[in-house]
Design a protein around this motif. Sequence first.
Motif, PDB file in Angstrom:
ATOM      1  N   GLY A  34     -60.533   5.094  14.759  1.00 41.71           N
ATOM      2  CA  GLY A  34     -61.324   4.124  15.535  1.00 41.71           C
ATOM      3  C   GLY A  34     -62.029   3.160  14.601  1.00 41.71           C
ATOM      4  N   ALA A  35     -62.668   3.735  13.569  1.00 40.64           N
ATOM      5  CA  ALA A  35     -63.399   2.897  12.620  1.00 40.64           C
ATOM      6  C   ALA A  35     -62.443   2.022  11.829  1.00 40.64           C
ATOM      7  N   GLY A  36     -61.239   2.551  11.597  1.00 42.36           N
ATOM      8  CA  GLY A  36     -60.329   1.822  10.720  1.00 42.36           C
ATOM      9  C   GLY A  36     -59.526   0.738  11.411  1.00 42.36           C
ATOM     10  N   THR A  37     -59.494   0.740  12.727  1.00 46.98           N
ATOM     11  CA  THR A  37     -58.688  -0.285  13.407  1.00 46.98           C
ATOM     12  C   THR A  37     -59.564  -1.298  14.142  1.00 46.98           C
ATOM     13  N   GLU A  38     -60.417  -0.830  15.046  1.00 46.66           N
ATOM     14  CA  GLU A  38     -61.198  -1.786  15.856  1.00 46.66           C
ATOM     15  C   GLU A  38     -62.135  -2.662  15.018  1.00 46.66           C
ATOM     16  N   PRO A  39     -63.057  -2.087  14.257  1.00 43.43           N
ATOM     17  CA  PRO A  39     -63.945  -2.976  13.493  1.00 43.43           C
ATOM     18  C   PRO A  39     -63.214  -3.762  12.410  1.00 43.43           C
ATOM     19  N   GLU A  40     -62.159  -3.171  11.879  1.00 42.69           N
ATOM     20  CA  GLU A  40     -61.410  -3.886  10.842  1.00 42.69           C
ATOM     21  C   GLU A  40     -60.770  -5.142  11.437  1.00 42.69           C
ATOM     22  N   GLN A  41     -60.194  -4.970  12.612  1.00 41.31           N
ATOM     23  CA  GLN A  41     -59.598  -6.111  13.326  1.00 41.31           C
ATOM     24  C   GLN A  41     -60.657  -7.193  13.557  1.00 41.31           C
TER      25      GLN A  41
ATOM     26  N   LEU B  85     -61.722  -4.418   1.236  1.00 40.05           N
ATOM     27  CA  LEU B  85     -60.467  -4.737   0.551  1.00 40.05           C
ATOM     28  C   LEU B  85     -59.398  -5.152   1.566  1.00 40.05           C
ATOM     29  N   ILE B  86     -59.264  -4.382   2.622  1.00 36.15           N
ATOM     30  CA  ILE B  86     -58.229  -4.672   3.615  1.00 36.15           C
ATOM     31  C   ILE B  86     -58.469  -6.060   4.228  1.00 36.15           C
ATOM     32  N   ALA B  87     -59.706  -6.343   4.606  1.00 37.23           N
ATOM     33  CA  ALA B  87     -59.993  -7.634   5.238  1.00 37.23           C
ATOM     34  C   ALA B  87     -59.773  -8.782   4.256  1.00 37.23           C
ATOM     35  N   THR B  88     -60.224  -8.610   3.027  1.00 35.52           N
ATOM     36  CA  THR B  88     -60.094  -9.681   2.031  1.00 35.52           C
ATOM     37  C   THR B  88     -58.620  -9.997   1.776  1.00 35.52           C
ATOM     38  N   VAL B  89     -57.847  -8.950   1.539  1.00 33.78           N
ATOM     39  CA  VAL B  89     -56.429  -9.167   1.226  1.00 33.78           C
ATOM     40  C   VAL B  89     -55.709  -9.760   2.438  1.00 33.78           C
ATOM     41  N   ALA B  90     -56.039  -9.281   3.634  1.00 31.49           N
ATOM     42  CA  ALA B  90     -55.386  -9.795   4.847  1.00 31.49           C
ATOM     43  C   ALA B  90     -55.634 -11.300   4.975  1.00 31.49           C
ATOM     44  N   ILE B  91     -56.857 -11.722   4.722  1.00 29.82           N
ATOM     45  CA  ILE B  91     -57.184 -13.142   4.866  1.00 29.82           C
ATOM     46  C   ILE B  91     -56.552 -13.956   3.737  1.00 29.82           C
ATOM     47  N   GLU B  92     -56.608 -13.426   2.527  1.00 25.84           N
ATOM     48  CA  GLU B  92     -56.006 -14.135   1.390  1.00 25.84           C
ATOM     49  C   GLU B  92     -54.502 -14.364   1.595  1.00 25.84           C
ATOM     50  N   GLN B  93     -53.820 -13.329   2.068  1.00 28.00           N
ATOM     51  CA  GLN B  93     -52.366 -13.468   2.256  1.00 28.00           C
ATOM     52  C   GLN B  93     -52.058 -14.578   3.268  1.00 28.00           C
ATOM     53  N   LEU B  94     -52.873 -14.642   4.305  1.00 30.60           N
ATOM     54  CA  LEU B  94     -52.641 -15.642   5.339  1.00 30.60           C
ATOM     55  C   LEU B  94     -52.917 -17.045   4.786  1.00 30.60           C
ATOM     56  N   LEU B  95     -54.008 -17.182   4.028  1.00 32.69           N
ATOM     57  CA  LEU B  95     -54.338 -18.465   3.401  1.00 32.69           C
ATOM     58  C   LEU B  95     -53.198 -18.945   2.513  1.00 32.69           C
ATOM     59  N   ASP B  96     -52.657 -17.994   1.808  1.00 31.24           N
ATOM     60  CA  ASP B  96     -51.612 -18.308   0.858  1.00 31.24           C
ATOM     61  C   ASP B  96     -50.332 -18.769   1.565  1.00 31.24           C
ATOM     62  N   ALA B  97     -50.031 -18.099   2.664  1.00 31.14           N
ATOM     63  CA  ALA B  97     -48.757 -18.354   3.342  1.00 31.14           C
ATOM     64  C   ALA B  97     -48.807 -19.585   4.239  1.00 31.14           C
ATOM     65  N   LEU B  98     -49.935 -19.838   4.885  1.00 32.90           N
ATOM     66  CA  LEU B  98     -50.011 -20.923   5.872  1.00 32.90           C
ATOM     67  C   LEU B  98     -51.200 -21.828   5.552  1.00 32.90           C
ATOM     68  N   PRO B  99     -51.068 -22.632   4.529  1.00 30.62           N
ATOM     69  CA  PRO B  99     -52.224 -23.386   4.046  1.00 30.62           C
ATOM     70  C   PRO B  99     -52.741 -24.453   5.011  1.00 30.62           C
ATOM     71  N   ASP B 100     -51.928 -24.917   5.939  1.00 26.61           N
ATOM     72  CA  ASP B 100     -52.377 -26.000   6.820  1.00 26.61           C
ATOM     73  C   ASP B 100     -52.772 -25.516   8.208  1.00 26.61           C
ATOM     74  N   MET B 101     -53.159 -24.300   8.308  1.00 32.94           N
ATOM     75  CA  MET B 101     -53.491 -23.717   9.604  1.00 32.94           C
ATOM     76  C   MET B 101     -54.783 -24.321  10.174  1.00 32.94           C
ATOM     77  N   GLU B 102     -54.782 -24.525  11.495  1.00 34.03           N
ATOM     78  CA  GLU B 102     -55.989 -25.007  12.178  1.00 34.03           C
ATOM     79  C   GLU B 102     -56.167 -24.254  13.483  1.00 34.03           C
ATOM     80  N   LEU B 103     -57.419 -24.194  13.937  1.00 37.81           N
ATOM     81  CA  LEU B 103     -57.666 -23.606  15.255  1.00 37.81           C
ATOM     82  C   LEU B 103     -56.986 -24.463  16.318  1.00 37.81           C
ATOM     83  N   ALA B 104     -56.371 -23.822  17.304  1.00 38.02           N
ATOM     84  CA  ALA B 104     -55.686 -24.567  18.361  1.00 38.02           C
ATOM     85  C   ALA B 104     -56.622 -24.905  19.524  1.00 38.02           C
TER      86      ALA B 104
END
Length: 444
Positions: free
Chosen positions: A221-228, A336-355
Amino acid sequence: MYGPEFAADPGRVYSYLRRWGPLAPVELAPGVPATLVVGYDAALQVLRDPATFVKDAREWQKGVPADCPVLPMMMYRPNCRNTDGEVHARLRAAVTDSLARIDLNALRGHVERTADTLISGFRGRGAADLVTEYARALPLMVFNELFGCPPDIGDRLVEGMSGIFDTVDAKKANQVLRQAVRDLVALKRREPGADMTSWLMAHPVRLTDEEVMHQVVTLQGAGTEPEQNLIANGLRLLLSDDRFAGDLSGGSLPVEDALDEVLWTDPPLANFAITYPVRDVDFAGVLLPRNQPVVISLAGANTDPSLASDQRVGNRAHLAWSAGPHICPAQGQARLIATVAIEQLLDALPDMELAVPADRLVWRPGPFHRALTGLPVSFPAVSVPEGALVPSAGTAGAVDGRESTGPAVPVAPLVRATARATHVAASDAPRGPWNSLVKWWHGE
Ligand code: HEM
């Protein structure tokens, strides 16, 4: 603290509640009274006095109807969250020692690969919902790996846990959760592996299967919901706040700092550390009735106007992980999980914007969490070069650095072989604020 009004703007409710001082009377669900601690100093005082404010809910729940929507979240379970004293120390030892066996480098690699797998599922489309397709899925996949959990059991664990947080048909959610975790423990008795479930079972404090089940539920529970929620709330901030996406002369702030900011202002578990006074307590002139929940508003305490400074970058004195003997034992892994998850996304999709405009994003109901229903984004569609996809080995790197002997991690069948993808859309198209952040990220 239930219903869409609270979910839409909890900050307004905390401000209103401050008229009562650092502690205010609330209802967690209709007819379920509690005291909410919205003052920072008062929160620390409660959290650091475990002899007076205990975590065992059994006396409280005697007077609560079985269909109470917050009961599955608050009810006593023999886990480290809901126990006190020596019992807590024993359970927590098993949890912290098992967490300590996780190899952080292996975990980083696994998060990177999981992130790449998920991103490759939507990057060709030019649009995605980062909650359902990324922030929700990634911790699930990572924690299925950590716990040696096959996909069908993992899905049921998350279905049950989400239902409990949403407090909608929580009774059914609780049943789903129980059966899933029972199946996992039975599986690991037959086939132990290099995973958290097996490590908990093998710990010298000799947990019973029932105790293992309850620790797994807590950890999952702690590892999925709050992490998300940390990932999604962090991405929302990065995509919507100029401080994090301004030009370099304006000074952009790194992902770690964005996470610090979110942990202050939108902590994933907003009102969570729940305690029960062992006797009637006079707390700064407020009567706290014996056994009635005293809930720490981690979000309210963090935004207490009496805090001397609102300087949040680099300041980690927030209460997002709680404090005292029940402070989150997995802060390092969670960050660590949150940082890496966000970094990977930044790296892969640099021009992302809120829709959609940030103020039109919708928050899930429930008094305990700060959770978006969705985070729609758009970006130039990206194609994957021919031959760049290779079959996954399934076990995408065991978490203790050795090969997992447990079931295959439920990653999608393909993982990306190349570090970066090819942009289909012109990369010199008008660039959004996101791009400045990415330029900063690459040191440009
Ligand atoms: C962003 C992610 C996370 C946040 C915001 C968070 C926050 C918290 C908070 C506020 C508590 C105190 C709860 C209470 O006093 O009732 C807590 C406890 C706990 N957390 Fe975390 N947590 C996160 C991730 C994790 C992860 C990834 C794990 C493990 C895999 C974990 C395991 C635990 C456990 C076992 C406890 C209970 C500790 C005890 O009562 O002794 N947490 N967490």
